[in-house]
Design a protein around this motif. Structure first.
Motif, PDB file in Angstrom:
ATOM      1  N   LEU A 180      -0.218   6.044 -17.099  1.00 11.74           N
ATOM      2  CA  LEU A 180       0.902   5.432 -16.389  1.00 11.74           C
ATOM      3  C   LEU A 180       1.804   6.501 -15.805  1.00 11.74           C
ATOM      4  CD1 LEU A 180       1.735   2.784 -19.107  1.00 11.74           C
ATOM      5  CD2 LEU A 180       0.628   2.333 -16.933  1.00 11.74           C
ATOM      6  N   THR A 181       2.475   6.181 -14.717  1.00 14.66           N
ATOM      7  CA  THR A 181       3.437   7.087 -14.111  1.00 14.66           C
ATOM      8  C   THR A 181       4.821   6.460 -14.224  1.00 14.66           C
ATOM      9  OG1 THR A 181       3.404   6.138 -11.887  1.00 14.66           O
ATOM     10  CG2 THR A 181       1.639   7.671 -12.455  1.00 14.66           C
ATOM     11  N   THR A 182       5.814   7.113 -13.622  1.00 10.88           N
ATOM     12  CA  THR A 182       7.176   6.597 -13.730  1.00 10.88           C
ATOM     13  C   THR A 182       7.512   5.570 -12.649  1.00 10.88           C
ATOM     14  OG1 THR A 182       7.967   8.477 -12.446  1.00 10.88           O
ATOM     15  CG2 THR A 182       8.065   8.671 -14.836  1.00 10.88           C
ATOM     16  N   LEU A 183       6.528   5.131 -11.847  1.00 12.94           N
ATOM     17  CA  LEU A 183       6.772   4.079 -10.866  1.00 12.94           C
ATOM     18  C   LEU A 183       6.751   2.738 -11.596  1.00 12.94           C
ATOM     19  CD1 LEU A 183       7.323   3.775  -7.886  1.00 12.94           C
ATOM     20  CD2 LEU A 183       4.882   3.536  -7.492  1.00 12.94           C
ATOM     21  N   ALA A 189      10.711 -11.973 -16.585  1.00 11.35           N
ATOM     22  CA  ALA A 189       9.882 -12.157 -17.780  1.00 11.35           C
ATOM     23  C   ALA A 189       8.598 -11.343 -17.699  1.00 11.35           C
ATOM     24  CB  ALA A 189       9.559 -13.632 -17.980  1.00 11.35           C
ATOM     25  N   SER A 190       8.620 -10.234 -16.973  1.00 15.07           N
ATOM     26  CA  SER A 190       7.437  -9.392 -16.863  1.00 15.07           C
ATOM     27  C   SER A 190       7.848  -7.968 -16.529  1.00 15.07           C
ATOM     28  CB  SER A 190       6.488  -9.928 -15.781  1.00 15.07           C
ATOM     29  OG  SER A 190       7.128  -9.918 -14.515  1.00 15.07           O
ATOM     30  N   GLN A 191       6.898  -7.039 -16.708  1.00 19.65           N
ATOM     31  CA  GLN A 191       7.109  -5.652 -16.358  1.00 19.65           C
ATOM     32  C   GLN A 191       5.848  -5.132 -15.665  1.00 19.65           C
ATOM     33  OE1 GLN A 191       9.429  -3.194 -19.361  1.00 19.65           O
ATOM     34  NE2 GLN A 191       8.562  -4.707 -20.746  1.00 19.65           N
ATOM     35  N   ALA A 192       6.013  -4.146 -14.784  1.00 19.53           N
ATOM     36  CA  ALA A 192       4.879  -3.586 -14.055  1.00 19.53           C
ATOM     37  C   ALA A 192       5.049  -2.079 -13.937  1.00 19.53           C
ATOM     38  CB  ALA A 192       4.764  -4.207 -12.665  1.00 19.53           C
ATOM     39  N   MET A 193       3.926  -1.348 -14.064  1.00 15.99           N
ATOM     40  CA  MET A 193       3.933   0.097 -13.904  1.00 15.99           C
ATOM     41  C   MET A 193       2.670   0.525 -13.167  1.00 15.99           C
ATOM     42  SD  MET A 193       5.379   1.590 -17.526  1.00 15.99           S
ATOM     43  CE  MET A 193       5.768   3.192 -16.803  1.00 15.99           C
ATOM     44  N   LEU A 194       2.764   1.666 -12.517  1.00 12.41           N
ATOM     45  CA  LEU A 194       1.624   2.205 -11.787  1.00 12.41           C
ATOM     46  C   LEU A 194       0.781   3.085 -12.695  1.00 12.41           C
ATOM     47  CD1 LEU A 194       0.167   2.635  -9.052  1.00 12.41           C
ATOM     48  CD2 LEU A 194       1.643   4.630  -8.721  1.00 12.41           C
ATOM     49  N   ARG A 195      -0.534   2.839 -12.701  1.00 18.92           N
ATOM     50  CA  ARG A 195      -1.448   3.704 -13.431  1.00 18.92           C
ATOM     51  C   ARG A 195      -1.749   4.945 -12.600  1.00 18.92           C
ATOM     52  NH1 ARG A 195      -3.815   1.012 -17.632  1.00 18.92           N
ATOM     53  NH2 ARG A 195      -3.931  -1.249 -17.531  1.00 18.92           N
ATOM     54  N   ALA A 196      -2.102   6.021 -13.270  1.00 17.35           N
ATOM     55  CA  ALA A 196      -2.531   7.219 -12.555  1.00 17.35           C
ATOM     56  C   ALA A 196      -3.809   6.963 -11.766  1.00 17.35           C
ATOM     57  CB  ALA A 196      -2.738   8.374 -13.534  1.00 17.35           C
ATOM     58  N   SER A 197      -4.563   5.936 -12.144  1.00 21.38           N
ATOM     59  CA  SER A 197      -5.774   5.565 -11.418  1.00 21.38           C
ATOM     60  C   SER A 197      -5.467   4.900 -10.084  1.00 21.38           C
ATOM     61  CB  SER A 197      -6.621   4.615 -12.266  1.00 21.38           C
ATOM     62  OG  SER A 197      -5.890   3.426 -12.538  1.00 21.38           O
ATOM     63  N   GLY A 198      -4.182   4.574  -9.850  1.00 27.30           N
ATOM     64  CA  GLY A 198      -3.787   3.953  -8.597  1.00 27.30           C
ATOM     65  C   GLY A 198      -3.606   2.454  -8.672  1.00 27.30           C
ATOM     66  N   GLU A 199      -3.860   1.842  -9.824  1.00 29.61           N
ATOM     67  CA  GLU A 199      -3.695   0.405  -9.978  1.00 29.61           C
ATOM     68  C   GLU A 199      -2.332   0.096 -10.605  1.00 29.61           C
ATOM     69  OE1 GLU A 199      -6.915  -0.826 -12.404  1.00 29.61           O
ATOM     70  OE2 GLU A 199      -8.428  -0.542 -10.854  1.00 29.61           O
ATOM     71  N   TYR A 219      -7.727   4.071  -4.779  1.00 27.82           N
ATOM     72  CA  TYR A 219      -7.074   5.323  -5.155  1.00 27.82           C
ATOM     73  C   TYR A 219      -6.770   6.194  -3.948  1.00 27.82           C
ATOM     74  CZ  TYR A 219      -5.987   9.471  -7.912  1.00 27.82           C
ATOM     75  OH  TYR A 219      -5.343  10.539  -8.467  1.00 27.82           O
ATOM     76  N   ASN A 220      -7.543   6.031  -2.869  1.00 26.78           N
ATOM     77  CA  ASN A 220      -7.306   6.805  -1.659  1.00 26.78           C
ATOM     78  C   ASN A 220      -6.180   6.236  -0.803  1.00 26.78           C
ATOM     79  OD1 ASN A 220      -9.399   8.704  -2.134  1.00 26.78           O
ATOM     80  ND2 ASN A 220     -10.894   7.172  -1.477  1.00 26.78           N
ATOM     81  N   ASN A 221      -5.651   5.091  -1.213  1.00 25.81           N
ATOM     82  CA  ASN A 221      -4.498   4.485  -0.532  1.00 25.81           C
ATOM     83  C   ASN A 221      -3.441   4.199  -1.593  1.00 25.81           C
ATOM     84  OD1 ASN A 221      -2.848   3.233   1.383  1.00 25.81           O
ATOM     85  ND2 ASN A 221      -3.865   1.246   1.125  1.00 25.81           N
ATOM     86  N   PRO A 222      -2.776   5.244  -2.089  1.00 26.11           N
ATOM     87  CA  PRO A 222      -1.944   5.095  -3.281  1.00 26.11           C
ATOM     88  C   PRO A 222      -0.713   4.209  -3.067  1.00 26.11           C
ATOM     89  CG  PRO A 222      -1.663   7.263  -2.305  1.00 26.11           C
ATOM     90  CD  PRO A 222      -2.810   6.628  -1.597  1.00 26.11           C
ATOM     91  N   VAL A 223      -0.283   3.621  -4.154  1.00 28.02           N
ATOM     92  CA  VAL A 223       0.920   2.790  -4.162  1.00 28.02           C
ATOM     93  C   VAL A 223       2.145   3.685  -3.985  1.00 28.02           C
ATOM     94  CG1 VAL A 223       2.365   1.274  -5.576  1.00 28.02           C
ATOM     95  CG2 VAL A 223      -0.136   1.014  -5.589  1.00 28.02           C
ATOM     96  N   GLN A 224       3.032   3.287  -3.075  1.00 27.73           N
ATOM     97  CA  GLN A 224       4.270   4.021  -2.825  1.00 27.73           C
ATOM     98  C   GLN A 224       5.482   3.377  -3.491  1.00 27.73           C
ATOM     99  OE1 GLN A 224       4.185   7.087  -0.704  1.00 27.73           O
ATOM    100  NE2 GLN A 224       2.185   6.628  -1.569  1.00 27.73           N
ATOM    101  N   ALA A 225       5.454   2.056  -3.653  1.00 31.05           N
ATOM    102  CA  ALA A 225       6.599   1.362  -4.255  1.00 31.05           C
ATOM    103  C   ALA A 225       6.151   0.036  -4.843  1.00 31.05           C
ATOM    104  CB  ALA A 225       7.698   1.128  -3.212  1.00 31.05           C
TER     105      ALA A 225
END
Length: 623
Positions: A180-183, A189-199, A219-225
């Protein structure tokens, strides 16, 4: 002092050895056999005014290649039978000469790196990246030239070589690791975080946003926000596209605006019920609850007067600043069109009134005249750094620490409390009802009436305070001695952790207070149950950061895994979601001048795994 050099080709063999003991012939054999990892580098020639370290080697000059290896351990002579072995003393660990500081690593930006050498002469740093994970570094820059990272570079190994006038001082290798990263983002009633795998990993109540099975990730189109409403999420990708998931009516379904979202998006903003996407051409697309921000047909958001920025309140209103500096709004508490003094202003709202911070041009106020819609005297000359809001008032802190409060129930604000340098404001907090101001001398002054209002003499009875947080109409503040003070309108309570562990950080949400201790323990106070529970033990992995949603929290560990806690049905449980750091890349310890220093072995600092050879250290300076 840095100097540039022209190019030679070097192969550097790093000796990777195990953590165990041993010595003599076996140690020499182990070290010699452990030279297995080859790092190929092209480095520049030394400054012409300096001696070239390879110039005395004719073979190296002809082949343009030099092999540098850390020295091996010489076998120690065996003691005679009459002489007992000499005791093995611990080797002193020198202060590192090279200090490398890294910021947050992001795609399409230069690697944020600073390299300095303490007590050195000229140094010649070079940065390389292994772009295809074959253990060969194939793209280089000579520091301080920037190494711009593409989306494909994220997660790849990067190395830094530092030479002195004639020899290699240090080699450092690091990469982004962890599941997981800090994104991070959160709904009600939920939480979401970005994996280093890009998901994007999401957990909590599936009816309230915790279901992203309709999403596709590359993974070649990484999440920005990742941007939330209360029950849905919008995800912005590097290619400027948008996907969303969660409750359809509150932004989880973009099908009605799919043709509009085909245009590149540079920013997405959410309120509690809807989203607004700002396109690169300056137009805006909205979706979600129509009367709470999802329908912007009442205002002109076309590209004819480009939208520069969009802001939202905590409920159902959006505010757009146009290139002409006009302010338009739509949704639950929309106000009439206004002319701002700057199109770079920031917007702050308590859902009844709006404050625009124009920087050097001061502030402007709009909306309910009693709840902050009428600016204080001198608003046009205020140089404001931070603005806080309660339900009925605003608090502005200028860059010099001067506070100003206006609105309902802040009549007890006295500018004389903040007139001298020690009494200027370092930090402030709101509990939703009023404010509490932490001054430079560590004392706290409440401002405003109602819940949390208390005589300062009852608060400032011990050592200075260093932090303050609002909590359910009350306050909790961290004291210099590692204790916390909790208070409401009637009383105070001093909080201490078991075994007198000093508190180093406080986090709050609508139900819980999380206290992080200096030994790595994290205790959760549940205000509903009036109980304190140990949720993360110091025996587990260290904590890098704590994230808060409305009724739950997530502790992100330094290895990229996470621990989730709080109200079970509202994001406090991640059952069935893999939050481990199982994609970490481990480094073996590295021999340094024949001596294995424990602190020179693979070291994990926040979001990077690092390895050393030579006199150096890496620091992570994350925003």
């Amino acid at each position: 002092m840095l100097k540039s050099k022209s190019v030679l080709s070097y192969s550097i063999l790093l000796a990777l050895v195990g953590c165990g003991g041993g010595g003599g012939d076996e140690a020499a054999k182990d070290v010699a056999e452990s030279i297995t990892e080859q790092i190929t580098d092209s480095i520049p020639e030394l400054d012409g005014s300096k001696d070239n370290p390879s110039s005395e080697d004719d073979t190296a000059k002809d082949n343009d290649t030099v092999v540098i290896t850390p020295p091996t351990v010489e076998p120690k002579p065996k003691p005679s039978p009459e002489q007992p072995p000499a005791p093995i003393l611990p080797s002193p660990i020198p202060e590192p000469k090279v200090v490398i500081t890294l910021g947050d690593i992001e795609a399409n930006k230069a690697l944020p790196i600073d390299i300095e050498c303490l007590s050195c002469g000229d140094i010649y740093p070079r940065i390389g990246i292994d772009t295809d994970n074959d253990e060969v570094f194939d793209r280089f820059v000579d520091y301080p030239d920037p190494l711009v990272l593409t989306p494909d570079d994220i997660g790849k190994k990067i190395a830094v070589w530092v030479w002195g006038d004639s020899d290699l001082i240090s080699v450092d290798s690091f990469q982004r690791v962890g599941a997981l990263t800090t994104l991070y983002a959160d709904g009600i009633a939920s939480q979401a975080m970005l994996r280093a795998s890009g998901e994007v990993a999401v957990w909590g109540d599936p009816l309230y946003g915790a279901d992203n099975s309709n999403m596709t990730f590359d993974y070649n189109n990484p999440v920005q926000a990742i941007v939330p409403t209360t029950t849905a999420y919008a995800v912005l990708f590097a290619d400027k596209s948008i996907q969303s998931f969660g409750e359809a009516d509150r932004g989880g379904d973009t099908s009605a605006v799919s043709s509009q979202l085909n245009k590149p998006v540079r920013k997405v903003v959410g309120n509690a019920f809807a989203f607004a996407a700002v396109h690169e051409d300056g137009s805006v697309t909205t979706w979600g609850e129509s009367n709470l921000g999802g329908d912007a047909s009442s205002v002109d958001l076309s590209a004819s007067d480009k939208t520069v920025n969009v802001f939202s309140d905590d409920y159902g209103t959006f505010y757009a600043i146009k290139q002409s500096a006009k302010l338009v709004s739509w949704g639950f508490e929309a106000i009439a069109e206004q002319q701002l003094l700057s199109n770079t202003a920031t917007i702050h709202s308590n859902s009844s009134s709006v404050v625009a911070n124009n920087g050097f041009a001061g502030i402007q106020c709009f909306g309910n005249v009693n709840r902050g819609g009428t600016c204080p005297v001198g608003a046009g000359t205020m140089d404001v750094k931070d603005i806080y809001q309660s339900m009925n008032a605003f608090l502005a802190i200028e860059y010099d620490g001067t506070p100003t409060a206006w609105g309902i129930n802040v009549d007890n604000f006295d500018p004389a409390d903040f007139s001298i340098p020690d009494h200027k404001v370092a930090l402030a907090a709101s509990n939703g009802v009023n404010f509490a101001l932490l001054r430079n001398n560590g004392t706290i002054i409440p401002v405003g009436t109602g819940s949390g209002e208390l005589d300062p003499a009852l608060i400032n009875t011990g050592l200075p305070f260093t932090d303050i947080k609002g909590f359910r109409g009350e306050y909790v503040a961290l004291r210099e001695d590692g204790k916390a003070l909790y208070w409401d309108s009637a009383s105070t309570e001093l909080i201490t952790l078991p075994n007198d562990e000093a508190i180093t950080e406080i986090n709050t949400n609508a139900q819980y207070i999380a206290y992080t201790g200096e030994q790595g323990n994290l205790y959760l106070y549940d205000a509903n149950a009036d109980s304190m529970t140990l949720v993360v033990s110091s025996k587990e992995k260290p904590i890098a950061k704590v994230f808060t949603s409305r009724f739950a929290m997530t502790a992100l560990h330094v290895d990229g895994s996470a621990t989730v806690f709080g109200r079970i049905g509202d994001g406090g449980s991640a059952s069935g979601v893999d939050l481990t750091g199982n994609n970490m890349a481990q480094f073996a310890p590295i021999a340094e001048n024949t001596t294995l220093h424990q602190d020179k072995q693979s070291t994990l600092i926040k979001n990077g795994e690092i390895a050393h050879w030579g006199d150096s250290t890496i620091k992570f300076n994350s925003n």
